[in-house]
Design an enzyme around this catalytic site. Structure first.
Site, mmCIF file in Angstrom:
data_model
loop_
_atom_site.group_PDB
_atom_site.id
_atom_site.type_symbol
_atom_site.label_atom_id
_atom_site.label_comp_id
_atom_site.label_asym_id
_atom_site.label_seq_id
_atom_site.Cartn_x
_atom_site.Cartn_y
_atom_site.Cartn_z
ATOM 1 N N TYR A 136 0.847 -1.197 0.000
ATOM 2 C CA TYR A 136 0.000 0.000 0.000
ATOM 3 C C TYR A 136 0.881 1.245 0.000
ATOM 4 O O TYR A 136 1.555 1.548 0.977
ATOM 5 C CB TYR A 136 -0.907 -0.008 1.224
ATOM 6 C CG TYR A 136 -2.073 0.972 1.159
ATOM 7 C CD1 TYR A 136 -2.316 1.766 0.046
ATOM 8 C CD2 TYR A 136 -2.946 1.084 2.236
ATOM 9 C CE1 TYR A 136 -3.387 2.641 0.003
ATOM 10 C CE2 TYR A 136 -4.028 1.948 2.196
ATOM 11 C CZ TYR A 136 -4.241 2.728 1.084
ATOM 12 O OH TYR A 136 -5.304 3.588 1.044
ATOM 13 N N LYS A 161 -1.246 -1.202 -4.308
ATOM 14 C CA LYS A 161 -2.392 -0.326 -4.084
ATOM 15 C C LYS A 161 -1.897 1.109 -3.919
ATOM 16 O O LYS A 161 -1.047 1.383 -3.062
ATOM 17 C CB LYS A 161 -3.163 -0.776 -2.838
ATOM 18 C CG LYS A 161 -4.418 0.030 -2.558
ATOM 19 C CD LYS A 161 -5.121 -0.483 -1.301
ATOM 20 C CE LYS A 161 -6.376 0.334 -1.029
ATOM 21 N NZ LYS A 161 -7.046 -0.079 0.212
#
Length: 309
Positions: A136, A161
């Site tokens: 992330y 992400k």
């Protein structure tokens, strides 16, 4: 192990809390059931929307166990790990013991690491189990292309992400690493930016509004995929932009506004949150009520009745 990340609209359930601060497990299960009923493509408990940083290990494990029992194999389950690297590894092992498919590795706590430091942080957590891992990128964890290149060589890392929004870098990543890693839109209220992300190869996103209006998120996503620009524009202007404007009016609204939306539509959740997150301001709550009332009149759904408090 299926080395790929979930595709589509990803559900990130909140952690409902009672006024005394204790977790409302019955409300949590109903939240997960509501997401499943509305066709969310994966469930990500105990992540940012679930107030990951405000949970102790026992609460963390309990919520994963409840998720696994409720989902019962219908869709993939991914947890959240991150912050303190030792805590992240410990919670990764808890996740593995509970039988989840993978986890989202959130940024490290506070420290602004070098590229080598970020690589080691993500790599060590990913390698600590055999589960799939999604990196992330946001805040203090911004990767350069060469760092992501090294991370794609780790078997467990299946997804990237983005919560940073640098479209030049996103374009470079999707061109350079197409077919080697999956790309997910993790911007705050990702529906706001999905029309820009999708042409780059981002085919999944985490949806905060799916906790209370999942059918509208689905209609929007389907309109984008099918190229129905008129339908997408209408939903964007009717629902997504007004909610996003409210979200920008308060710190911590990325979490508390979700709980407010759930309360407005009648789902079993209280506005209670744990510090430093604070409840939505009453004036903003009324604004949100008006937006959702109009949205549900124009885009009705029959799935609420069986889940109402």
């Amino acid at each position: 192990m299926n080395r790929t990340s979930p595709k589509g609209i990803l559900g990130f359930p909140v952690t409902p809390m009672k006024r005394d601060g204790e977790i409302d497990t019955e409300a949590f299960v109903k939240n997960v059931e509501f997401l499943l009923e509305n066709g969310l493509d994966a469930i990500f408990p105990v992540c940012g929307a679930g107030e990951y940083t405000n949970l102790d290990d026992q609460e963390y494990e309990q919520l994963i166990e409840l998720t696994m029992e409720t989902v019962d194999g219908k869709v993939p389950v991914y947890t959240g790990v991150g912050g303190n690297i030792q805590e992240a590894k410990r919670r990764a092992r808890i996740s593995e013991a509970q039988g989840v498919e993978g986890y989202l590795i959130m940024p490290p706590y506070l420290v602004q690491g070098s590229q080598d430091g970020l690589y080691e942080y993500f790599a060590q957590i990913a390698k600590s189990t055999n589960l799939n891992a999604i990196v992330y990128q946001r805040n203090n964890a911004i990767l350069e292309a060469d760092t992501l290149e090294r991370l794609t060589e780790i078997e467990q890392i299946v997804g990237f992400k983005d919560g940073n929004g640098n479209m030049e870098r996103n374009n470079e990543f999707t061109h350079r690493f197409a077919g080697r890693i999956d790309f997910l839109n993790g911007m705050p209220m990702a529906e706001v930016t999905m029309a820009a992300y999708m042409p780059l190869g981002y085919d999944s996103y985490s949806s905060a509004i799916s906790n209370y209006i999942p059918h509208i998120s689905r209609q929007y996503f389907d309109a984008l995929k099918s190229g129905d620009q008129e339908a997408a524009k209408e939903i964007y202007e009717d629902v997504i932009l007004p909610l996003n404007r409210i979200r920008g009016k308060g710190k911590g609204y990325a979490v508390s506004l979700i709980k407010a939306g759930m309360e407005i539509v009648g789902l079993p959740v209280d506005k209670a949150v744990r510090p430093p997150v604070t409840p939505v301001d009453p004036a903003h709550f009324k604004e949100m009520e008006a937006v959702l009332k109009a949205a549900l009149e124009k885009y009705p759904s029959k799935t609420y009745e069986k889940f109402k408090a």
